[in-house]
Enzyme design. Structure first.
Site, PDB file in Angstrom:
ATOM      1  CE  LYS A  35     -19.709 -23.704  43.884  1.00  0.00           C
ATOM      2  NZ  LYS A  35     -18.568 -23.947  42.981  1.00  0.00           N
ATOM      3  CB  THR A  36     -20.935 -29.435  48.698  1.00  0.00           C
ATOM      4  OG1 THR A  36     -21.452 -29.013  47.443  1.00  0.00           O
ATOM      5  CG2 THR A  36     -21.994 -30.195  49.464  1.00  0.00           C
ATOM      6  CG  ASP A  83     -24.764 -27.160  44.349  1.00  0.00           C
ATOM      7  OD1 ASP A  83     -24.153 -26.090  44.188  1.00  0.00           O
ATOM      8  OD2 ASP A  83     -24.301 -28.254  43.981  1.00  0.00           O
ATOM      9  CB  THR A 123     -21.021 -22.291  38.535  1.00  0.00           C
ATOM     10  OG1 THR A 123     -22.329 -22.428  37.981  1.00  0.00           O
ATOM     11  CG2 THR A 123     -20.591 -23.600  39.170  1.00  0.00           C
ATOM     12  NE  ARG A 125     -16.875 -32.294  42.420  1.00  0.00           N
ATOM     13  CZ  ARG A 125     -17.930 -31.501  42.209  1.00  0.00           C
ATOM     14  NH1 ARG A 125     -18.329 -31.235  40.994  1.00  0.00           N
ATOM     15  NH2 ARG A 125     -18.575 -30.982  43.228  1.00  0.00           N
TER      16      ARG A 125
END
Ligand code: ADE
Length: 355
Positions: free
Chosen positions: A81-82, A126, A175, A234
């Site tokens: 997302k980032t 975030d 999330t 990740r």
């Protein structure tokens, strides 16, 4: 460059029911993550429908010479997302300010950041579902009219001052989209869910990261890591680093399929990517609660983990992989979960009653 090629190219199987290591819990090496983040759409692997939509949206905004609509990205941690927010900023040629809702506790935190924005800039928040009510109320007019509504004085003498701020784009990431308030959700022009990656996409992520870090890896080595990465880049990136340590110290320096599989076995990451905490969670429900259902608080307390870590980090993939089920009365281990752990499911638990 250090890529060693081998002959197996069959890495296209989607990760669908093909379980899961977790996106990091809380701590993660952000410097490492930043060093390998893709900066443009071409090097950003996966999320193809999102990329296609974004390319059009960005081009339209550029042609109109207007800032981009506010965007909300949701989905499990570690899916990029980032990273995609950074790609958007780079493509629009604007700066991005990155923060997270828990850092915006006091009104002055959010006011300060909004006042510091330059025209066209992107503000990335975030964990936006954790924004408090006051911060949210400050954000509404900022998002809608690009103003800060400040109240001065008390009750009857109170006055609202409207302070204009430069036009900006808010990118929210969460999330838990369901925990966002309706009014906040409604102010986003585009809401998009990020999906788990296929094995093929993750293998490409692994190859790309290995190339940047100058790690020797075969395509089958990359695929082996991808298969145990829980659909999450990740995790894949973290595993490449861990496995490269093993390759260097225990093997000949090259990550091939055997090196990857043996190293991941030693790291106790099983062939579906589950780690010791995931297996402990499933085992706990089976052994202490007859397979469930059992409440999340009870599970977290028994594992000495935080409820949020269980919900955000462990559960999404266990659910998607089909090992865990969420029922109105709590979490249950599925027949696949029993099978994966090699435990026989008592026949009374397969009754219709629990379905
Ligand atoms: N690293 C993390 N996410 C990535 C992605 N989607 N593409 C390429 N590299 C990545």
């Amino acid at each position: 460059m250090a890529i060693v090629s081998d002959d197996n190219k069959n890495i296209n199987k989607p990760l669908k029911r093909n379980p899961v290591v977790k996106p990091d819990s809380i701590e993660y090496d952000k410097t490492f993550e930043n060093s390998i983040r893709p900066k443009d759409f071409d090097s950003y692997i996966g999320q193809s429908s999102l990329k296609e939509t974004l390319k059009i949206t960005l081009e339209a905004a550029k042609r109109r010479n207007k800032p981009l609509d506010h965007l909300l990205f949701y989905g499990p941690p570690g899916l990029g997302k980032t990273t995609i927010a950074g790609v958007i900023a780079a493509q629009m040629g604007v700066d991005i300010k990155i923060t997270s809702a828990p850092a915006l506790e006091r009104p002055r935190d959010i006011i300060g950041i909004l006042m510091s924005l330059k025209g066209g800039e992107i503000l990335f928040i975030d964990e936006i579902h954790r924004l408090n009510k006051v911060a949210e109320e400050i954000l509404y007019p900022a998002m809608e009219d690009f103003t800060l509504d400040m109240t001065t004085g008390k009750s009857q003498t109170a006055k609202t001052l409207r302070i204009p701020i430069p036009k900006f784009t808010l990118i929210g990431a969460t999330t838990k989209a369901g925990e966002l308030s309706g009014p906040l959700r409604d102010r986003f022009g585009m809401i998009h869910r990020l999906e788990f990656y296929t094995v093929d996409e993750l293998a490409q992520v692994v190859m790309r990261t290995a190339r940047i870090l100058e790690i020797d890896i075969t395509e089958n080595g990359a695929k082996a890591i991808a298969m145990r990465s829980r659909g999450t880049p990740r995790i894949a990136n973290r595993l490449v680093k861990r496995v490269s340590d093993f390759a260097l110290v225990k093997y000949n320096g090259i990550i091939d399929e055997t090196v990857a599989n043996e190293s991941l076995d030693i790291l106790k990451i099983d062939k579906y990517g589950l780690d010791t905490t995931d297996r402990a969670l499933l085992n706990l429900i089976i052994e202490k609660y007859d397979g469930g259902p059992v409440g999340i608080e009870t599970i977290a307390a028994a594992l000495s983990e935080d409820v949020r870590t269980i919900e955000d980090v462990c559960e999404p993939y266990l659910l998607q992989a089909g090992f865990l089920q969420r029922t109105p009365r709590g979490r249950k281990v599925s027949p696949e979960g029993y099978r994966h752990l090699g435990v026989k499911q008592p026949s009374c638990q397969t009754s219709l009653f629990d379905m």
